[in-house]
Motif scaffolding. Structure first.
Motif, PDB file in Angstrom:
ATOM      1  N   GLN A 151       0.845  -1.198   0.000  1.00 29.76           N
ATOM      2  CA  GLN A 151       0.000   0.000   0.000  1.00 29.76           C
ATOM      3  C   GLN A 151       0.886   1.257   0.000  1.00 29.76           C
ATOM      4  O   GLN A 151       0.679   2.193  -0.765  1.00 29.76           O
ATOM      5  CB  GLN A 151      -0.921  -0.020   1.218  1.00 29.76           C
ATOM      6  N   GLU A 152       1.887   1.203   0.865  1.00 35.62           N
ATOM      7  CA  GLU A 152       2.813   2.316   1.012  1.00 35.62           C
ATOM      8  C   GLU A 152       3.570   2.569  -0.303  1.00 35.62           C
ATOM      9  O   GLU A 152       3.733   3.698  -0.750  1.00 35.62           O
ATOM     10  CB  GLU A 152       3.803   1.901   2.096  1.00 35.62           C
ATOM     11  N   THR A 155       1.349   4.239  -2.922  1.00 37.10           N
ATOM     12  CA  THR A 155       1.224   5.676  -2.682  1.00 37.10           C
ATOM     13  C   THR A 155       2.475   6.407  -3.143  1.00 37.10           C
ATOM     14  O   THR A 155       2.409   7.405  -3.850  1.00 37.10           O
ATOM     15  CB  THR A 155       1.024   5.961  -1.172  1.00 37.10           C
ATOM     16  N   ASN A 161      -3.791   2.033  -6.945  1.00 38.32           N
ATOM     17  CA  ASN A 161      -4.036   1.192  -5.768  1.00 38.32           C
ATOM     18  C   ASN A 161      -2.950   0.126  -5.636  1.00 38.32           C
ATOM     19  O   ASN A 161      -2.109  -0.037  -6.517  1.00 38.32           O
ATOM     20  CB  ASN A 161      -5.428   0.543  -5.843  1.00 38.32           C
TER      21      ASN A 161
END
Lengths: 188, 373
Positions: A151-152, A155, A161
């Protein structure tokens, strides 16, 4: 606490990449290696190189679960460095006047063989990594070396996503794998 | 696309993210499909290799950080990744025992012996070239590796950005001439080594920042001012700085940092002028090594009569020191600068009639290691 218990703790720290443990090993043993190398036609820079390599050998050993040190840490480091340095002198075809020190040594051929293999694998992987280009390189390093969460990474690298990032990562991994095995199989 | 599916499956398998049902199905697939099994084995092997690589890389990074710290303290001596000059210095270090000469950093920089250095290095180059290349190569690699990791770290907000580490590129000596305002004298060629930072270190290992306020290349003299607010003022100078030069045959001693701790040396004034009758210098017969540049030369009565600068390459124990009158000239120049007009050469005493051990004890707080990069 006796010496062997202390050294055991020190090696545990090393396996965890604890900086103070690394520093302590340097402080306690570097000067011995420095005089070994300098007394055998090397420089302080050579000594630092050799010691660095010995630290990597020691780290590899300390990390393996079945590792046990059957001699003093000093003896182990001395033996490793001595072999590494003699080998380097031979590679350079330099005249070797082997001054037999008073230090005790143990046979370390096996350790160095393992180390050489690992070193070889490392440079093949490093080479493959340098060839895949961006953003693959950073992406893979973030996931497999810095062990970040998907997830990190999504980003940070600007993927919409985590799944998109994951797909990209897999593609990169396939490329890296190809590059790696191309060279790995060549060497074998 | 099949490849990525496989990778995904293997990765979840390794991490134990598969449900027990999925796991059974996966195992079943492997059993019945040798080709798939082969691919899984290969993938497992590859992931293991990648993991080893990551571990090794992280460890190397940590190792380099510790090394940088120890190098900075002067505990470790490691070549700096500079091509060109560093190469010469390494050549020099390598062969200094063979040639059996000592030199301060000045030995390399000073114009008058540069030709000798090149003559020597061209003689020996073929013999040791591999070593030099290797070291540079390695140092370069290390630097690149570190850069890469630092960039990666810097580009993320989660990990702390690596702290800048001051890796010292050289070591030399300097000494206080004004305890009231903390001015230090050293050689100009020492200051030229410091491209970015300049620090001084006392014999207890405390480091303070300093800046050069005056640099005279011709006389090879430089004046530094300690800019660190943590620097504590010292009592008046133990030695007195004389305008007159030393007499021929006069016994002298030097204190300097040819290694990471202060080193004492003895000698005598062997000629009134320097190399090729250079009147800025006098000639001593003593032992001085790289790092001695900027060391004070003191007589038995505690008079400062020179600053060690360089040594002659093809002669044993021939060392050149700047005559003390040059310090006064330099200070006069500094006085002309408004900001530093307060500079005063301290007058000292208290070394006369004292035995050598106590003379050194009194003096060593006033002699500093000059470092920087």
């Amino acid at each position: 606490m006796n010496t062997s218990e202390q050294e055991h703790l020190l090696l545990e720290g090393l396996a965890k990449e604890d900086k103070s443990a690394i520093e302590q090993i340097y402080r306690e043993h570097y000067n011995m290696v420095k005089s070994l190398v300098i007394n055998n036609s090397g420089t302080a820079d050579d000594a630092a190189d050799i010691f660095q390599e010995a630290m990597i050998v020691l780290f590899e050993k300390a990390k393996s679960p079945e590792f046990e040190l059957h001699c003093l840490l000093k003896t182990f480091i001395y033996s490793i460095c001595r072999r590494l340095w003699l080998k380097r002198l031979q590679q350079q075809n330099r005249f070797v006047t082997q001054s037999e020190g008073l230090e005790e040594t143990i046979p370390v051929e096996e350790e160095l063989e393992t180390h050489e293999k690992k070193q070889n694998d490392f440079s093949i992987m490093e080479n493959a990594m340098s060839k895949i280009g961006e953003p693959c390189k950073s992406l893979l390093e973030a996931y497999y070396i810095q062990k970040k969460q998907m997830q990190e990474i999504a980003t940070h690298f600007g993927y919409t996503n985590a799944d998109n990032a994951k797909t990209q990562k897999y593609k990169c991994l396939v490329r890296l794998k190809k590059l790696f095995f191309a060279q790995y199989k060549n060497v074998e | 696309m099949e490849d990525t599916l496989l990778i995904d499956a293997v990765e979840r398998f390794v991490k134990g993210e598969m449900s027990s049902q999925e796991k059974i199905y996966f195992e079943e697939l492997r059993k019945n499909n040798p080709e798939l099994d082969q691919a899984v084995v290969e993938q497992l092997f590859f992931l293991n290799e990648l993991d080893n690589y990551g571990t090794a890389k992280n460890f190397r990074h940590t190792l380099h950080e510790v090394e940088a710290k120890l190098t900075d303290e002067g505990f470790l001596l490691k070549a700096t990744p500079v091509v060109g000059k560093a190469k010469v210095i390494q050549l020099w270090q390598k062969y200094k025992r063979t040639i059996a000469v000592a030199a301060s950093i000045a030995g390399l920089v000073s114009i008058f012996i540069a030709s000798l250095v090149s003559a020597v290095s061209s003689n020996v180059e073929p013999n040791i070239k591999p070593l030099v290349e290797k070291l540079n190569d390695q140092a370069d690699k290390t630097r690149q590796l570190e850069n890469k990791v630092n960039q990666l770290e810097a580009s993320t907000t989660v990990l702390p950005v690596a702290k800048p580490i001051l890796v010292s590129k050289f070591r030399a000596t300097g000494f206080l001439i004004d305890v009231g305002n903390n001015y230090i004298v050293t050689n100009a060629h020492v200051v030229f080594e410091a491209k970015n930072h300049l620090i001084i270190e006392n014999n207890k290992g405390d480091q303070f920042t300093a800046k050069a306020v005056y640099v005279n290349k011709l006389n090879d003299i430089a004046i530094l001012k300690v800019t660190d607010s943590n620097f504590k003022k010292l009592p008046p100078l133990p030695y007195s700085i004389k305008k007159a030069s030393a007499e021929l045959g006069e016994q002298v001693f030097i204190l300097g940092y040819p290694k990471a701790e202060i080193v004492y040396g003895e000698g005598y004034v062997s000629a009134k002028n320097g190399y090729q009758m250079d009147t800025i210098y006098c000639q001593l017969t003593t032992t001085a090594n790289e790092g001695n540049s900027g060391s004070p030369v003191i007589t038995k009565n505690g008079d400062l009569v020179g600053i060690i600068t360089s040594t002659e390459l093809n002669a044993d124990g021939v060392v050149f020191a700047i005559k003390p009158a040059n310090i006064f000239r330099a200070v006069d120049e500094v006085k002309k600068i408004k900001e530093f007009e307060n500079i005063r050469i301290g007058s000292g005493g208290g070394l006369k009639g004292v035995d050598r051990v106590n003379q050194i004890r009194k003096m060593q707080d006033y002699v500093f290691m000059i470092k920087g990069n």
